[in-house]
Write an enzyme that holds these catalytic residues in place. Structure first.
Site, PDB file in Angstrom:
ATOM      1  N   TYR A 103     -11.386   7.763 -12.868  1.00  0.00           N
ATOM      2  CA  TYR A 103     -11.674   6.507 -12.172  1.00  0.00           C
ATOM      3  C   TYR A 103     -12.396   5.533 -13.114  1.00  0.00           C
ATOM      4  O   TYR A 103     -11.942   4.403 -13.315  1.00  0.00           O
ATOM      5  CB  TYR A 103     -12.533   6.818 -10.954  1.00  0.00           C
ATOM      6  CG  TYR A 103     -12.845   5.641 -10.064  1.00  0.00           C
ATOM      7  CD1 TYR A 103     -11.890   5.102  -9.213  1.00  0.00           C
ATOM      8  CD2 TYR A 103     -14.122   5.069 -10.048  1.00  0.00           C
ATOM      9  CE1 TYR A 103     -12.185   4.033  -8.367  1.00  0.00           C
ATOM     10  CE2 TYR A 103     -14.427   4.006  -9.204  1.00  0.00           C
ATOM     11  CZ  TYR A 103     -13.459   3.490  -8.372  1.00  0.00           C
ATOM     12  OH  TYR A 103     -13.761   2.431  -7.540  1.00  0.00           O
ATOM     13  N   ASP A 123       0.850  -1.199   0.000  1.00  0.00           N
ATOM     14  CA  ASP A 123       0.000   0.000   0.000  1.00  0.00           C
ATOM     15  C   ASP A 123       0.881   1.243   0.000  1.00  0.00           C
ATOM     16  O   ASP A 123       1.964   1.247   0.593  1.00  0.00           O
ATOM     17  CB  ASP A 123      -0.886   0.006   1.256  1.00  0.00           C
ATOM     18  CG  ASP A 123      -2.181   0.760   1.042  1.00  0.00           C
ATOM     19  OD1 ASP A 123      -3.247   0.131   1.075  1.00  0.00           O
ATOM     20  OD2 ASP A 123      -2.131   1.997   0.829  1.00  0.00           O
TER      21      ASP A 123
HETATM   22  P1  NAD Z   1      -9.746   2.507  -0.159  1.00  0.00           P
HETATM   23  O1  NAD Z   1      -9.451   3.863  -0.684  1.00  0.00           O
HETATM   24  O2  NAD Z   1     -10.088   2.355   1.286  1.00  0.00           O
HETATM   25  O3  NAD Z   1      -8.554   1.499  -0.473  1.00  0.00           O
HETATM   26  C1  NAD Z   1      -7.680   1.645  -1.558  1.00  0.00           C
HETATM   27  C2  NAD Z   1      -6.280   1.369  -1.061  1.00  0.00           C
HETATM   28  O4  NAD Z   1      -5.363   1.456  -2.164  1.00  0.00           O
HETATM   29  C3  NAD Z   1      -5.805   2.378  -0.010  1.00  0.00           C
HETATM   30  O5  NAD Z   1      -5.227   1.696   1.062  1.00  0.00           O
HETATM   31  C4  NAD Z   1      -4.786   3.230  -0.757  1.00  0.00           C
HETATM   32  O6  NAD Z   1      -3.820   3.790   0.084  1.00  0.00           O
HETATM   33  C5  NAD Z   1      -4.237   2.215  -1.739  1.00  0.00           C
HETATM   34  N1  NAD Z   1      -3.629   2.803  -2.949  1.00  0.00           N
HETATM   35  C6  NAD Z   1      -4.134   3.769  -3.737  1.00  0.00           C
HETATM   36  N2  NAD Z   1      -3.317   4.026  -4.755  1.00  0.00           N
HETATM   37  C7  NAD Z   1      -2.248   3.186  -4.611  1.00  0.00           C
HETATM   38  C8  NAD Z   1      -1.055   2.980  -5.339  1.00  0.00           C
HETATM   39  N3  NAD Z   1      -0.786   3.693  -6.448  1.00  0.00           N
HETATM   40  N4  NAD Z   1      -0.182   2.051  -4.906  1.00  0.00           N
HETATM   41  C9  NAD Z   1      -0.434   1.335  -3.776  1.00  0.00           C
HETATM   42  N5  NAD Z   1      -1.552   1.501  -3.042  1.00  0.00           N
HETATM   43  C10 NAD Z   1      -2.444   2.422  -3.461  1.00  0.00           C
HETATM   44  O7  NAD Z   1     -10.929   1.938  -1.062  1.00  0.00           O
HETATM   45  P2  NAD Z   1     -11.749   0.590  -0.941  1.00  0.00           P
HETATM   46  O8  NAD Z   1     -13.173   0.971  -0.779  1.00  0.00           O
HETATM   47  O9  NAD Z   1     -11.130  -0.315   0.024  1.00  0.00           O
HETATM   48  O10 NAD Z   1     -11.589   0.017  -2.416  1.00  0.00           O
HETATM   49  C11 NAD Z   1     -10.689  -1.030  -2.721  1.00  0.00           C
HETATM   50  C12 NAD Z   1     -10.798  -1.379  -4.203  1.00  0.00           C
HETATM   51  O11 NAD Z   1     -12.133  -1.789  -4.497  1.00  0.00           O
HETATM   52  C13 NAD Z   1     -10.480  -0.198  -5.123  1.00  0.00           C
HETATM   53  O12 NAD Z   1      -9.770  -0.675  -6.251  1.00  0.00           O
HETATM   54  C14 NAD Z   1     -11.841   0.291  -5.540  1.00  0.00           C
HETATM   55  O13 NAD Z   1     -11.816   0.895  -6.811  1.00  0.00           O
HETATM   56  C15 NAD Z   1     -12.653  -1.001  -5.557  1.00  0.00           C
HETATM   57  N6  NAD Z   1     -14.080  -0.723  -5.340  1.00  0.00           N
HETATM   58  C16 NAD Z   1     -14.546  -0.365  -4.101  1.00  0.00           C
HETATM   59  C17 NAD Z   1     -15.888  -0.068  -3.951  1.00  0.00           C
HETATM   60  C18 NAD Z   1     -16.467   0.321  -2.619  1.00  0.00           C
HETATM   61  O14 NAD Z   1     -17.645   0.647  -2.553  1.00  0.00           O
HETATM   62  N7  NAD Z   1     -15.748   0.259  -1.517  1.00  0.00           N
HETATM   63  C19 NAD Z   1     -16.761  -0.126  -5.050  1.00  0.00           C
HETATM   64  C20 NAD Z   1     -16.227  -0.469  -6.290  1.00  0.00           C
HETATM   65  C21 NAD Z   1     -14.891  -0.774  -6.426  1.00  0.00           C
END
Ligand code: NAD
Ligand code: UDP
Length: 316
Positions: A150, A38
């Site tokens: 996105y 991360d």
């Molecule tokens: P979040 O923002 O809590 O988690 C994303 C994580 O990725 C964070 O810990 C962030 O620090 C890390 N990150 C971001 N860019 C990075 C990089 N370049 N290198 C390394 N780490 C990086 O979001 P989440 O809700 O836990 O989502 C996780 C995944 O699920 C994402 O890919 C998101 O697009 C997808 N998603 C989530 C939802 C939702 O409702 N939670 C819906 C659709 C898709």
């Protein structure tokens, strides 16, 4: 815990985020080793602090837009900010994370000949003209709007996953995740569930964007994690994309009213402008997940909200 012969070394990118931290926890309790990577943009060490004493858990600060050389048995690629506020703050970085990050994870998987799962999103459907959304729908996405970094980043990542699959025979899994909520959401990430719960608990006005009649379908995090694990373990010839979410559709106004009721709050509803390109309706058709993964969500919205409210009560 004893490692069984089925134990694998699993890379979770974005593992210190909301969904990723729950996934790391689940994989460890299933007896796997976890390498959590991360860059802490929207993730926090606090989300995985309780796992640090586990000798089968490793945490590495790394940005996936830079190549990563590790030896693992499978990859869950979750790294990417998910909340509109955070992904729109540095939109170029968001697109890079989705696209360049996907290329790096695909190259790693290809070198190691391992399975790789992509956390895609319902945003690939944009503001959908088909309702509920099935995987065969190609979407209605603005390529140059505020959400495009996105939406288009995730769409391009899906393309790359399928091209690596076709060109290199790579084993891929593409999950189209719909709105997921639960403990460890960032209090300040502006997503609707965290905003409304915090506003309700603090007696502040509840901010409805637009008229509040737009809909979403909210999946509790434990159900989502179960689906992701099942997808990774599904037969190799099942690539997805597969919708993963809770088909219970609610209006945003209805969500606000439920949260007010569950928190016994005196907060009032106030109306603010609707952000650009905000989708009007969103509801997954999960027939494919039901059929192939034998999965459907088990946590009803009220129950999931109660658990999330308990978490935020401890935060405020
Ligand atoms: P979040 O923002 O809590 O988690 C994303 C994580 O990725 C964070 O810990 C962030 O620090 C890390 N990150 C971001 N860019 C990075 C990089 N370049 N290198 C390394 N780490 C990086 O979001 P989440 O809700 O836990 O989502 C996780 C995944 O699920 C994402 O890919 C998101 O697009 C997808 N998603 C989530 C939802 C939702 O409702 N939670 C819906 C659709 C898709
Ligand atoms: N929303 C709202 N008030 C808020 C935050 C969000 O009315 O304080 C609305 C937002 O406009 C959208 C829905 O709630 O229609 C879900 O927003 P979120 O950012 O959680 O997720 P996404 O739009 O990516 O589904």
């Amino acid at each position: 815990m004893n490692r069984s012969s089925g134990s694998r070394r699993v890379l979770v990118t974005g593992g210190a985020g909301f969904l990723g931290s729950h996934l790391c926890e689940r994989l460890l309790s299933d007896g796997h080793e976890v390498l959590c990577v991360d860059n802490f943009y929207t993730g926090r060490k606090a989300n995985v602090l309780h796992l640090m004493d586990n000798r089968y858990f490793e945490l590495v600060r790394h940005d996936i837009t830079v190549p990563l050389h590790v030896e693992v048995d499978e990859i869950f690629n979750l790294a990417c900010p998910a909340s509109p506020i955070h992904y729109q703050l540095y939109p170029v970085q968001t697109a890079l994370t989705s696209i360049q990050g996907a290329i790096h994870m695909l190259n790693l998987a290809n070198r190691l000949k391992i399975k790789v799962l992509q956390a895609s999103t319902s945003e690939v459907y944009g503001d959908p003209q088909v309702h509920p959304q099935t995987e065969s729908y190609w979407g209605n996405v603005n390529p140059i709007g505020l959400r495009s970094c996105y939406d288009e980043g995730k769409r391009c990542a899906e393309t790359l996953f399928f091209d690596y699959h076709r060109q290199h025979g790579l084993r891929i899994k593409v999950a189209r995740i719909f709105n997921t909520y639960g403990p460890r959401m960032l209090p300040n990430d502006g997503r609707v569930v965290s905003n409304f719960i915090l506003q309700a608990l603090q007696g502040q006005d509840i901010t409805l964007y637009g008229d509040g009649n737009q809909t979403r379908s909210f999946c509790f995090v434990s159900d989502q994690v179960e689906a992701l694990v099942r997808l990774m373990n599904s037969p190799d010839d099942f690539t997805g994309p597969v919708n993963l979410g809770n088909p219970e559709e609610v209006t945003i106004r209805g969500l606000a009213e439920r949260i007010i009721q569950l928190t016994e709050s005196k907060s009032a509803l106030v109306f603010k402008p609707l952000p650009h390109d905000d989708p009007h309706r969103r509801q997954p058709d999960i027939s494919l997940a039901r059929k192939i993964l034998a999965w459907e969500p088990g946590v009803r919205l009220d129950e999931g909200l109660k658990r999330t409210i308990e978490y935020f009560r401890r935060c405020v």
